[in-house]
Write an enzyme that holds these catalytic residues in place. Structure first.
Site, PDB file in Angstrom:
ATOM      1  N   HIS A  69     -18.982   8.451 -35.277  1.00  0.00           N
ATOM      2  CA  HIS A  69     -17.763   8.814 -34.538  1.00  0.00           C
ATOM      3  C   HIS A  69     -17.380  10.278 -34.766  1.00  0.00           C
ATOM      4  CE1 HIS A  69     -16.294   4.900 -33.011  1.00  0.00           C
ATOM      5  NE2 HIS A  69     -16.897   4.394 -34.076  1.00  0.00           N
TER       6      HIS A  69
ATOM      7  N   GLU B   1     -15.682  12.066 -32.833  1.00  0.00           N
ATOM      8  CA  GLU B   1     -14.343  12.293 -32.268  1.00  0.00           C
ATOM      9  C   GLU B   1     -13.235  11.912 -33.243  1.00  0.00           C
ATOM     10  OE1 GLU B   1     -14.507   7.888 -31.788  1.00  0.00           O
ATOM     11  OE2 GLU B   1     -15.900   9.552 -32.067  1.00  0.00           O
TER      12      GLU B   1
ATOM     13  N   CYS C 294     -20.702   5.034 -30.495  1.00  0.00           N
ATOM     14  CA  CYS C 294     -20.638   3.711 -31.106  1.00  0.00           C
ATOM     15  C   CYS C 294     -20.948   2.636 -30.052  1.00  0.00           C
ATOM     16  CB  CYS C 294     -19.298   3.502 -31.795  1.00  0.00           C
ATOM     17  SG  CYS C 294     -19.301   2.111 -32.961  1.00  0.00           S
TER      18      CYS C 294
END
Length: 240
Positions: A176, A178, A86
């Site tokens: 994202h 994660e 990001c």
């Protein structure tokens, strides 16, 4: 054991599921906030730059950004594996000569579809990843021009640049991987409603595709760990 530096740009944008996965995969993870991050990857075998709710050149707001851009530039120059997520992807893009615009295009919120381009077929980070997958998104700024020499790897309907690579070992991803569906638990329901979005619906959709998203994210984490281990055994390029 390979040492991985994670730079956290905002308190609420942590490494999520990636940190325990990478530790399980044998990497030594060192996490720091942006203000304490070094401008050089010296002493580390890889670098991860996380997200944040500001532009990659908002130096007055986040005065550590010049050092972080230099860290990204040095990692590319020295062929140190780097993953920008990001804001981290945007930092990499700007550091390498690309362009990021704020409040550009249509924001992406919740679990969104990402499509790989043909250039990803032989890419080390995306090996074994489905041609189309879902991942959490939460951004309104976009990379609008890739740096010279970048390889464009993935896109979405709302945001053309979802992933790119610089050299052989530096990647930026706008999405994202994660973050799991539980990341939405901390989102501002009223602010989303003002934008015409229903947080409960976004959460339900993200939870529905969570098993698929976990498999994709773990594959990306494992692929990056493999790159880190191989690179740790190779001589480091001197920065120019």
């Amino acid at each position: 054991m390979s040492r991985l530096l994670i730079v956290r740009n905002a308190d609420r944008s942590g490494p999520g599921r990636f940190r325990p996965w990478w530790e399980e995969m044998g990497l030594t993870v060192v996490e720091t906030d942006g203000a304490s991050a070094p401008a050089s990857p010296d002493g580390f075998d890889a670098v991860v730059l996380l997200g944040g709710g500001f532009l990659p050149d908002a130096d007055a707001y986040a005065p550590w950004l010049p050092a972080e851009r230099e860290l990204a530039r040095r990692a590319v120059a020295e062929a140190v594996p780097l993953l920008g997520i990001c804001l981290g992807a945007q930092v990499l893009a700007v550091a390498a000569g690309g362009t990021v615009l704020g409040d550009h295009g249509r924001p992406e919120r919740g679990s969104c579809a990402v499509r790989l381009r043909p250039e990803a077929d032989a890419d080390a980070l995306f090996a074994g990843v489905p041609r189309e997958f879902r991942a959490i998104q939460n951004h309104r700024d976009q990379i609008t021009a890739l740096p010279p020499g970048a390889v464009w790897l993935a896109s979405s309907d709302a945001c053309p640049v979802q992933a790119f690579r610089m050299g052989e070992r530096a990647w930026g991803v706008q999405f994202h991987p994660e973050a799991g569906a539980d990341r939405l638990d901390g989102w501002d329901e009223a602010a989303l409603a003002d934008a015409g979005l229903d947080l409960r619906a976004l959460r339900a959709d993200a939870e529905r595709v969570e098993p698929e998203s976990v498999r994709t994210a773990r594959r990306l984490a494992a692929n990056f760990a493999d790159v880190v281990r191989r690179a740790a055994d190779a001589p480091r390029t001197r920065a120019s």
